[in-house]
Every structure is written in structure tokens, then in C-alpha cells.
Design a protein around this motif. Structure first.
Motif, PDB file in Angstrom:
ATOM      1  N   SER A 147       0.571  -1.086   0.066  1.00 52.73           N
ATOM      2  CA  SER A 147       0.035   0.206   0.175  1.00 52.73           C
ATOM      3  C   SER A 147       0.830   1.062  -0.216  1.00 52.73           C
ATOM      4  O   SER A 147       0.287   2.399   0.168  1.00 52.73           O
ATOM      5  N   LEU A 148       1.961   0.946  -0.292  1.00 55.37           N
ATOM      6  CA  LEU A 148       3.190   2.236  -0.155  1.00 55.37           C
ATOM      7  C   LEU A 148       3.300   2.739   1.134  1.00 55.37           C
ATOM      8  O   LEU A 148       3.810   4.101   1.331  1.00 55.37           O
ATOM      9  N   ARG A 149       2.800   2.029   2.221  1.00 53.97           N
ATOM     10  CA  ARG A 149       3.188   2.708   3.514  1.00 53.97           C
ATOM     11  C   ARG A 149       4.466   2.404   3.899  1.00 53.97           C
ATOM     12  O   ARG A 149       5.120   1.254   4.016  1.00 53.97           O
ATOM     13  N   PRO A 150       5.269   3.358   4.593  1.00 54.08           N
ATOM     14  CA  PRO A 150       6.689   3.248   4.765  1.00 54.08           C
ATOM     15  C   PRO A 150       6.783   2.410   6.108  1.00 54.08           C
ATOM     16  O   PRO A 150       6.000   2.404   7.192  1.00 54.08           O
ATOM     17  N   LEU A 151       7.487   1.273   6.042  1.00 49.43           N
ATOM     18  CA  LEU A 151       7.893   0.157   6.988  1.00 49.43           C
ATOM     19  C   LEU A 151       9.260   0.528   7.775  1.00 49.43           C
ATOM     20  O   LEU A 151       9.252   0.149   8.837  1.00 49.43           O
ATOM     21  N   GLY A 152       9.973   1.376   6.841  1.00 48.32           N
ATOM     22  CA  GLY A 152      11.502   1.614   7.583  1.00 48.32           C
ATOM     23  C   GLY A 152      12.346   2.009   6.468  1.00 48.32           C
ATOM     24  O   GLY A 152      11.992   2.542   5.404  1.00 48.32           O
ATOM     25  N   ALA A 153      13.470   1.641   6.886  1.00 45.34           N
ATOM     26  CA  ALA A 153      14.808   1.892   5.856  1.00 45.34           C
ATOM     27  C   ALA A 153      15.879   1.070   6.103  1.00 45.34           C
ATOM     28  O   ALA A 153      16.053   0.406   6.977  1.00 45.34           O
ATOM     29  N   GLU A 154      16.852   1.307   4.878  1.00 50.95           N
ATOM     30  CA  GLU A 154      18.028   0.556   5.182  1.00 50.95           C
ATOM     31  C   GLU A 154      18.993   1.599   5.192  1.00 50.95           C
ATOM     32  O   GLU A 154      19.102   2.529   4.441  1.00 50.95           O
ATOM     33  N   ALA A 155      19.863   1.782   6.307  1.00 61.81           N
ATOM     34  CA  ALA A 155      20.984   2.792   6.269  1.00 61.81           C
ATOM     35  C   ALA A 155      22.336   2.136   5.300  1.00 61.81           C
ATOM     36  O   ALA A 155      22.641   0.880   5.789  1.00 61.81           O
ATOM     37  N   LEU A 156      22.648   3.003   4.481  1.00 63.37           N
ATOM     38  CA  LEU A 156      23.620   2.602   3.737  1.00 63.37           C
ATOM     39  C   LEU A 156      24.716   3.622   3.864  1.00 63.37           C
ATOM     40  O   LEU A 156      24.617   4.917   3.658  1.00 63.37           O
TER      41      LEU A 156
ATOM     42  N   PHE B 256      10.603   3.494  -5.404  1.00 56.79           N
ATOM     43  CA  PHE B 256      10.077   4.060  -4.269  1.00 56.79           C
ATOM     44  C   PHE B 256      10.807   5.089  -3.622  1.00 56.79           C
ATOM     45  O   PHE B 256      10.568   6.017  -2.936  1.00 56.79           O
ATOM     46  N   GLY B 257      12.124   4.911  -4.092  1.00 54.34           N
ATOM     47  CA  GLY B 257      13.064   6.144  -3.448  1.00 54.34           C
ATOM     48  C   GLY B 257      14.360   5.813  -3.458  1.00 54.34           C
ATOM     49  O   GLY B 257      14.805   4.492  -3.288  1.00 54.34           O
ATOM     50  N   LYS B 258      15.413   6.495  -3.906  1.00 54.36           N
ATOM     51  CA  LYS B 258      16.673   6.267  -3.980  1.00 54.36           C
ATOM     52  C   LYS B 258      17.295   6.414  -2.502  1.00 54.36           C
ATOM     53  O   LYS B 258      16.630   6.942  -1.529  1.00 54.36           O
ATOM     54  N   PRO B 259      18.732   5.771  -2.019  1.00 56.16           N
ATOM     55  CA  PRO B 259      19.246   6.067  -1.014  1.00 56.16           C
ATOM     56  C   PRO B 259      19.349   7.761  -0.841  1.00 56.16           C
ATOM     57  O   PRO B 259      20.165   8.036  -1.671  1.00 56.16           O
ATOM     58  N   VAL B 260      18.962   8.388   0.240  1.00 57.91           N
ATOM     59  CA  VAL B 260      19.428   9.791   0.426  1.00 57.91           C
ATOM     60  C   VAL B 260      19.802  10.303   1.783  1.00 57.91           C
ATOM     61  O   VAL B 260      19.205   9.454   2.538  1.00 57.91           O
ATOM     62  N   PRO B 261      20.128  11.368   1.876  1.00 58.93           N
ATOM     63  CA  PRO B 261      20.757  11.794   3.244  1.00 58.93           C
ATOM     64  C   PRO B 261      19.293  12.177   4.160  1.00 58.93           C
ATOM     65  O   PRO B 261      18.245  12.108   3.653  1.00 58.93           O
ATOM     66  N   ILE B 262      19.286  12.260   5.339  1.00 61.45           N
ATOM     67  CA  ILE B 262      18.316  11.931   6.086  1.00 61.45           C
ATOM     68  C   ILE B 262      17.281  13.301   6.160  1.00 61.45           C
ATOM     69  O   ILE B 262      16.314  12.968   6.025  1.00 61.45           O
ATOM     70  N   VAL B 263      17.676  14.294   5.808  1.00 60.91           N
ATOM     71  CA  VAL B 263      16.858  15.589   5.664  1.00 60.91           C
ATOM     72  C   VAL B 263      15.827  15.069   4.597  1.00 60.91           C
ATOM     73  O   VAL B 263      14.513  15.352   4.490  1.00 60.91           O
ATOM     74  N   GLN B 264      16.381  14.679   3.484  1.00 62.82           N
ATOM     75  CA  GLN B 264      15.641  14.175   2.225  1.00 62.82           C
ATOM     76  C   GLN B 264      14.925  13.039   2.531  1.00 62.82           C
ATOM     77  O   GLN B 264      13.413  13.336   2.044  1.00 62.82           O
ATOM     78  N   PHE B 265      15.246  12.284   3.236  1.00 64.14           N
ATOM     79  CA  PHE B 265      14.373  10.927   3.519  1.00 64.14           C
ATOM     80  C   PHE B 265      13.260  11.465   4.464  1.00 64.14           C
ATOM     81  O   PHE B 265      12.127  11.121   4.357  1.00 64.14           O
ATOM     82  N   GLU B 266      13.358  12.178   5.278  1.00 62.77           N
ATOM     83  CA  GLU B 266      12.268  12.684   6.079  1.00 62.77           C
ATOM     84  C   GLU B 266      11.384  13.687   5.352  1.00 62.77           C
ATOM     85  O   GLU B 266      10.169  13.554   5.781  1.00 62.77           O
ATOM     86  N   GLU B 267      11.733  14.301   4.339  1.00 62.23           N
ATOM     87  CA  GLU B 267      10.809  14.956   3.641  1.00 62.23           C
ATOM     88  C   GLU B 267       9.908  14.064   2.799  1.00 62.23           C
ATOM     89  O   GLU B 267       8.869  14.318   2.490  1.00 62.23           O
ATOM     90  N   MET B 268      10.672  12.905   2.570  1.00 63.35           N
ATOM     91  CA  MET B 268       9.615  12.093   1.700  1.00 63.35           C
ATOM     92  C   MET B 268       8.728  11.206   2.560  1.00 63.35           C
ATOM     93  O   MET B 268       7.657  11.275   2.157  1.00 63.35           O
ATOM     94  N   LEU B 269       9.100  10.991   3.812  1.00 63.66           N
ATOM     95  CA  LEU B 269       8.075  10.472   4.756  1.00 63.66           C
ATOM     96  C   LEU B 269       6.971  11.647   4.878  1.00 63.66           C
ATOM     97  O   LEU B 269       5.721  11.248   4.942  1.00 63.66           O
ATOM     98  N   THR B 270       7.227  12.646   5.168  1.00 62.64           N
ATOM     99  CA  THR B 270       6.292  13.654   5.233  1.00 62.64           C
ATOM    100  C   THR B 270       5.511  13.969   4.122  1.00 62.64           C
ATOM    101  O   THR B 270       4.267  13.937   4.102  1.00 62.64           O
ATOM    102  N   ALA B 271       6.078  14.030   2.790  1.00 68.29           N
ATOM    103  CA  ALA B 271       5.196  13.806   1.568  1.00 68.29           C
ATOM    104  C   ALA B 271       4.212  12.788   1.396  1.00 68.29           C
ATOM    105  O   ALA B 271       2.990  13.002   1.024  1.00 68.29           O
ATOM    106  N   LEU B 272       4.678  11.732   2.007  1.00 75.79           N
ATOM    107  CA  LEU B 272       3.796  10.259   1.829  1.00 75.79           C
ATOM    108  C   LEU B 272       2.667  10.162   2.919  1.00 75.79           C
ATOM    109  O   LEU B 272       1.526   9.905   2.399  1.00 75.79           O
ATOM    110  N   SER B 273       3.122  10.976   4.119  1.00 75.24           N
ATOM    111  CA  SER B 273       1.873  11.215   5.000  1.00 75.24           C
ATOM    112  C   SER B 273       1.061  12.065   4.697  1.00 75.24           C
ATOM    113  O   SER B 273      -0.196  11.921   5.190  1.00 75.24           O
ATOM    114  N   ASP B 274       1.355  12.820   3.776  1.00 78.88           N
ATOM    115  CA  ASP B 274       0.042  14.133   3.385  1.00 78.88           C
ATOM    116  C   ASP B 274      -0.785  13.451   2.081  1.00 78.88           C
ATOM    117  O   ASP B 274      -1.539  14.178   1.877  1.00 78.88           O
ATOM    118  N   CYS B 275      -0.308  12.407   1.662  1.00 82.58           N
ATOM    119  CA  CYS B 275      -1.011  11.680   0.353  1.00 82.58           C
ATOM    120  C   CYS B 275      -2.486  11.194   0.962  1.00 82.58           C
ATOM    121  O   CYS B 275      -2.356  10.514   1.883  1.00 82.58           O
TER     122      CYS B 275
END
Length: 282
Positions: free
Chosen positions: A53-62, A263-282
Motif C-alpha cells: 500500500s506504499l506505507r513506509p515500513l522503515g529504511a536500510e541505512a547505507l 519507491f526512492g533512492k538512498p538519500v541523506p536523512i533530511v531528504q528522507f524525512e521530507e519524503m516521509l512527510t510527503a507520503l503522510s500527506d497523500c
């Protein structure tokens, strides 16, 4: 001599100026890598993991190396060298501590407090005598929920010292740490050992996902991995998902967790959290 050893011995090699330049470049990179550890030139990037359902479950730290002159050094350039030289151990410890710091920060926010963070663990790091103590200490020091930390191991780690591996995993599982078997299907792990490992998840390697819509063998392997995971009561996640067609094929076969550029490339934490916020607004 080193060229002969790497080729499997019982061979001849003649000196070539190109060999010396390669050796010099490797030695220089190793010196710079040692300096990077001291100066903490590393950064974690986060690649999102989602459900059907495109719900964020977590992330892999790289881990990424931000070189002062070369800028971003690709992982395939420094990770193999780090493994060869043993520098992967202090790098891995830094990754673990940084990941725990991030989990602690996420626990303060309703949007992120349930996210699971996956961390890759190298064979050398895992086999350190005090590895279990290191993880326990990191969890306690940062006061995180250990069930939100997932350690990703590779099949190659199961070839040697399997009993010690199982024992260490059991100790960490008892405090709540999760385990995922990365690159599953590419190694030689015994099914006899697989059922004894205290795993939570199997990760389908991207090499099987890439051509899943055109290659019958890949489809069969993926179907078998999913069935095996289900029979062992394990989650299964597919990495390297880049198209909706791949995701649909995986979903049809019973895989409902994904990671990849779709669903998303590996990105720095600021961009990652921006992505989470955008998904939560959908």
C-alpha cells in the motif's frame, strides 16, 4: 606475487608498470580511508522500504564516504578495500552507533517512531568477539527500542562458524534485535541451517528481481523463496524494485514488501524525512 595469489596460485606474472600504478592507487586510497575514519567523513543515506500500500515500513541505512576532494566515493570503490584491510570493522561500528542515534531521534516523532532501520553487518564485524556486547551497549546507550533495529547478514556469513553465528544471533534476538538474510538465493546456505537461524526476514536479491517479468528461471526462484519464507514464518522483502511491473509480479507471487528506486533512492536523512512527510500527506 599478489597477482599470482589472487589468480589462484600456480601461475606466472611479469612486472608491468600498470601493476605498480594500481598498487600505488590502492595504497593511497587505503591511507585516505584510514584518515576518513579518524575524521568521520562518512554519512548514512536511507533507502525507504514500503508495503504493497506504499506505507513506509522503515529504511536500510547505507554508508557513504564524503571525500573532501573526491566528493562522494562510490561504495563499490571503498567497501571491498575496507573488507580486505579490516577497516570495515570500525566503519561498521560507526554505522551501528549512527543508526541507533537516528532511531532514538525517530522515537520522538509520531511519524517515525515505528520505523525499522536495517543495518548491514559484515562477516568480519559480526565475528568480533565482542560484537554482541557492542550491539547491546549501543542499544542501551541510546535507549532505543531494540525491535526497531534490524541487522542484515549475508549468506556468505553462514559458510564458516555456523554454530557461533547462531549462538550470537540468539543472544541478540533475546533482547529484541531483528535479523534479515540479505541477497538470499545468491549463496550456498544449507536449508538445514536456515531453519535453525533466528531470522525474521529473507531478502530477495535484486538479480532475481531485475528480469522477473521476462525470465522464467527468476520467476521460479522468486516463487520458491517466497514459499520458503512463508513456510518458515518469515517476512520476505524484495530489493532492487525499479518498475511497477516488477512490483506487480512480486505482489502476485505473494511478496508484499519492497525496496528500490521505484519507491526512492538512498538519500541523506533530511531528504528522507521530507519524503516521509510527503507520503503522510497523500
Amino acid at each position: 606475487m599478489y597477482q599470482v595469489k589472487q589468480s589462484g596460485r600456480n601461475a606466472l606474472r611479469f612486472f608491468d608498470p600498470n601493476m605498480q600504478s594500481v598498487i600505488n592507487a590502492r595504497a593511497a586510497l587505503e591511507d585516505e580511508l584510514r584518515a576518513a575514519i579518524k575524521k568521520q567523513q562518512f554519512q548514512l543515506h536511507y533507502q525507504i522500504q514500503v508495503d504493497s500500500s506504499l506505507r513506509p515500513l522503515g529504511a536500510e541505512a547505507l554508508v557513504r564516504w564524503i571525500h573532501p576532494e573526491r566528493n562522494l566515493v562510490p561504495p563499490n570503490q571503498f567497501i571491498p578495500l575496507a573488507e580486505e584491510t579490516g577497516l570495515i570493522v570500525p566503519i561498521g561500528q560507526w554505522v551501528l552507533e549512527t543508526a541507533c542515534t537516528q532511531l532514538k531521534a525517530w522515537q520522538q516523532d509520531a511519524l517515525t517512531r515505528d520505523l525499522i532501520l536495517a543495518v548491514n553487518v559484515s562477516a568480519q564485524q559480526f565475528r568480533q568477539a565482542d560484537f554482541v556486547a557492542q550491539v547491546q551497549s549501543a542499544v542501551a546507550h541510546h535507549a532505543i527500542n531494540p525491535s526497531l533495529l534490524k541487522l542484515e547478514l549475508t549468506e556468505s556469513m553462514l559458510v564458516n562458524n555456523i554454530e557461533d553465528t547462531i549462538a550470537s544471533m540468539i543472544k541478540l534476538k533475546k533482547i529484541g534485535i531483528k535479523f534479515s538474510l540479505d541477497d538470499f538465493g545468491t549463496g550456498y546456505s544449507s536449508l538445514q541451517y536456515l531453519k535453525r537461524l533466528p531470522l525474521n526476514q529473507l531478502k530477495i536479491d535484486q538479480s532475481f528481481v531485475r528480469d522477473i517479468n521476462t525470465n522464467g528461471s527468476d520467476q521460479t526462484i522468486v516463487r520458491t523463496i517466497i514459499a520458503m519464507a512463508q513456510s518458515l514464518n518469515l517476512d520476505v522483502i524484495a530489493e532492487g524494485v525499479e518498475t511497477q511491473a516488477q512490483q506487480q509480479r512480486l505482489f502476485n507471487k505473494g511478496c508484499t514488501r519492497y525496496q528500490g528506486y521505484l519507491f526512492g533512492k538512498p538519500v541523506p536523512i533530511v531528504q528522507f524525512e521530507e519524503m516521509l512527510t510527503a507520503l503522510s500527506d497523500c
